[in-house]
Design an enzyme around this catalytic site. Structure first.
Site, PDB file in Angstrom:
ATOM      1  N   ASP A   1      41.110  39.223  37.268  1.00  0.00           N
ATOM      2  CA  ASP A   1      40.677  37.855  36.959  1.00  0.00           C
ATOM      3  C   ASP A   1      40.816  36.942  38.177  1.00  0.00           C
ATOM      4  O   ASP A   1      41.654  37.165  39.048  1.00  0.00           O
ATOM      5  CB  ASP A   1      41.509  37.313  35.781  1.00  0.00           C
ATOM      6  CG  ASP A   1      40.895  36.063  35.188  1.00  0.00           C
ATOM      7  OD1 ASP A   1      39.651  35.912  35.252  1.00  0.00           O
ATOM      8  OD2 ASP A   1      41.650  35.218  34.665  1.00  0.00           O
TER       9      ASP A   1
ATOM     10  N   HIS B   1      32.584  37.470  42.613  1.00  0.00           N
ATOM     11  CA  HIS B   1      32.393  38.756  41.933  1.00  0.00           C
ATOM     12  C   HIS B   1      32.101  39.868  42.940  1.00  0.00           C
ATOM     13  O   HIS B   1      32.604  40.979  42.812  1.00  0.00           O
ATOM     14  CB  HIS B   1      31.266  38.652  40.896  1.00  0.00           C
ATOM     15  CG  HIS B   1      31.586  37.702  39.777  1.00  0.00           C
ATOM     16  ND1 HIS B   1      32.785  37.740  39.096  1.00  0.00           N
ATOM     17  CD2 HIS B   1      30.878  36.688  39.217  1.00  0.00           C
ATOM     18  CE1 HIS B   1      32.794  36.795  38.174  1.00  0.00           C
ATOM     19  NE2 HIS B   1      31.648  36.127  38.235  1.00  0.00           N
TER      20      HIS B   1
ATOM     21  N   LEU C   1      42.096  61.015  40.369  1.00  0.00           N
ATOM     22  CA  LEU C   1      42.390  59.762  39.657  1.00  0.00           C
ATOM     23  C   LEU C   1      41.368  59.586  38.550  1.00  0.00           C
ATOM     24  O   LEU C   1      40.166  59.758  38.764  1.00  0.00           O
ATOM     25  CB  LEU C   1      42.289  58.563  40.610  1.00  0.00           C
ATOM     26  CG  LEU C   1      42.378  57.171  39.955  1.00  0.00           C
ATOM     27  CD1 LEU C   1      43.816  56.859  39.538  1.00  0.00           C
ATOM     28  CD2 LEU C   1      41.884  56.083  40.910  1.00  0.00           C
TER      29      LEU C   1
ATOM     30  N   ARG D   1      47.716  35.841  29.767  1.00  0.00           N
ATOM     31  CA  ARG D   1      47.267  36.199  28.427  1.00  0.00           C
ATOM     32  C   ARG D   1      46.537  37.544  28.487  1.00  0.00           C
ATOM     33  O   ARG D   1      46.190  38.037  29.563  1.00  0.00           O
ATOM     34  CB  ARG D   1      46.365  35.112  27.844  1.00  0.00           C
ATOM     35  CG  ARG D   1      45.187  34.733  28.716  1.00  0.00           C
ATOM     36  CD  ARG D   1      44.381  33.578  28.094  1.00  0.00           C
ATOM     37  NE  ARG D   1      43.347  33.108  28.988  1.00  0.00           N
ATOM     38  CZ  ARG D   1      43.277  31.868  29.479  1.00  0.00           C
ATOM     39  NH1 ARG D   1      44.187  30.970  29.156  1.00  0.00           N
ATOM     40  NH2 ARG D   1      42.293  31.523  30.294  1.00  0.00           N
TER      41      ARG D   1
HETATM   42  C1  IPE Z   1      39.167  38.596  31.057  1.00  0.00           C
HETATM   43  O1  IPE Z   1      38.998  37.491  31.866  1.00  0.00           O
HETATM   44  C2  IPE Z   1      37.996  39.513  31.169  1.00  0.00           C
HETATM   45  C3  IPE Z   1      37.802  40.176  32.452  1.00  0.00           C
HETATM   46  C4  IPE Z   1      38.515  40.029  33.536  1.00  0.00           C
HETATM   47  C5  IPE Z   1      36.694  41.096  32.493  1.00  0.00           C
HETATM   48  P1  IPE Z   1      38.339  36.125  31.342  1.00  0.00           P
HETATM   49  O2  IPE Z   1      38.251  35.252  32.515  1.00  0.00           O
HETATM   50  O3  IPE Z   1      37.094  36.441  30.608  1.00  0.00           O
HETATM   51  O4  IPE Z   1      39.428  35.620  30.300  1.00  0.00           O
HETATM   52  P2  IPE Z   1      39.784  34.144  29.818  1.00  0.00           P
HETATM   53  O5  IPE Z   1      38.494  33.490  29.406  1.00  0.00           O
HETATM   54  O6  IPE Z   1      40.407  33.441  30.976  1.00  0.00           O
HETATM   55  O7  IPE Z   1      40.761  34.333  28.700  1.00  0.00           O
HETATM   56  C1  IPE Z   2      36.958  37.927  36.384  1.00  0.00           C
HETATM   57  O1  IPE Z   2      36.838  36.743  37.081  1.00  0.00           O
HETATM   58  C2  IPE Z   2      35.664  38.697  36.319  1.00  0.00           C
HETATM   59  C3  IPE Z   2      35.023  38.684  34.998  1.00  0.00           C
HETATM   60  C4  IPE Z   2      35.462  38.113  33.926  1.00  0.00           C
HETATM   61  C5  IPE Z   2      33.790  39.411  34.887  1.00  0.00           C
HETATM   62  P1  IPE Z   2      36.313  35.411  36.396  1.00  0.00           P
HETATM   63  O2  IPE Z   2      34.833  35.386  36.481  1.00  0.00           O
HETATM   64  O3  IPE Z   2      36.865  35.285  35.023  1.00  0.00           O
HETATM   65  O4  IPE Z   2      36.916  34.338  37.363  1.00  0.00           O
HETATM   66  P2  IPE Z   2      37.644  32.993  36.923  1.00  0.00           P
HETATM   67  O5  IPE Z   2      38.730  33.372  35.964  1.00  0.00           O
HETATM   68  O6  IPE Z   2      36.600  32.110  36.312  1.00  0.00           O
HETATM   69  O7  IPE Z   2      38.188  32.468  38.206  1.00  0.00           O
HETATM   70 MG    MG Z   3      38.548  34.476  34.282  1.00  0.00          MG
END
Ligand code: IPE
Ligand code: IPE
Ligand code: MG
Length: 242
Positions: free
Chosen positions: A12, A29, A123, A186
């Protein structure tokens, strides 16, 4: 040092990392894909058996359409680009989640990558895509209910072992170490069943900046944990009578 057999990561913080640099979220990303490549290689070097990562949640469809489209494109391109290198490193790929929700072209790519790498043993890399912990529990219930209705299963036979055998991670030991980058503390509907006794490690470091050295920090922290599984420290478990 005790090494976890299974490390599971919520990758994340990509979007915030990019925004803070004045870049489009897409750049975060893309950088995240590079990070994953480095972490996978490090896990191969360390001899970790299984790495699972959350790539796209069942709720991530709620993002703006262009971001969803970009994530799916990136997923497909990254796989096409990297599957041979992963194969050379002895990585076997498995995708878990409601893959039926993806376009046919992506499903084909996922399937081809699984087939190509199926025999590898260095792995096991599990990628959760269109995955939700609640979805996983429900689909396991549905499978068992179908078996019961068809007469092949007495509901009284359903125990934790049989239930787990119908989840997405069937046959995979549960995560020993869970890591979430990006500062949130979380689970965000990730592996609800499997994380029951995982050690939980949260770091502020956004995923694009998470390095092998930071994974080593998490591993060191993990090695210092005392896992009791509800028992008592240093006391061998008793066999429970049912
Ligand atoms: C969880 O992250 C999903 C992935 C990393 C793929 P999110 O960014 O979607 O989660 P929330 O919205 O902060 O809970
Ligand atoms: C995690 O990073 C990747 C995915 C959920 C696909 P985010 O896109 O949730 O990045 P933040 O949390 O908004 O910084
Ligand atoms: Mg996120």
């Amino acid at each position: 040092m005790a090494l976890p057999g299974h490390i599971s990561i919520i990758m994340d913080g990509n979007g915030r990392w990019a925004t803070q640099r004045g870049l489009p979220r897409a750049a975060g990303h893309r950088e995240g894909v590079r990070t994953l490549r480095g972490i996978v290689e490090h896990c191969v070097c360390l001899g970790v058996g299984t790495l699972s990562v959350f790539a796209f949640s069942s709720e991530n469809w709620d993002r703006p359409q262009d971001e969803v489209g970009l994530l799916l494109d990136l997923f497909m391109h990254a796989l096409n680009e990297q599957v041979e290198a992963l194969h050379r490193h002895g990585v076997s790929l498995r995708f878990v989640g409601d893959l039926a929700g993806f376009p046919a072209s992506l499903r084909q790519t996922l399937h081809a990558a699984e087939q190509r790498t199926a025999a590898n043993t260095a792995l096991q890399l599990l990628v959760a895509a269109n995955y939700g912990g609640r979805w996983d529990l429900v689909q396991a219930c549905r499978k068992l209910a179908h078996q019961a209705r068809a007469g092949g299963l007495d509901p009284g036979q359903i125990d934790e072992e049989l239930f787990a055998a119908n989840l997405s991670l069937a046959g995979v030991p549960p995560p020993d170490l869970f890591i979430r980058t990006g500062g949130e503390q979380r689970i965000s509907n990730y592996l609800l069943w499997d994380l029951a006794y995982s050690e939980l490690y949260f770091t502020e470091v956004p995923w694009p900046e998470f390095t092998p050295a930071q994974l080593d920090d998490a591993l060191q922290w993990y090695a210092s944990r005392e896992r009791r599984f509800g028992g008592l420290a240093g006391v061998a478990g008793q066999i429970r009578e049912s």
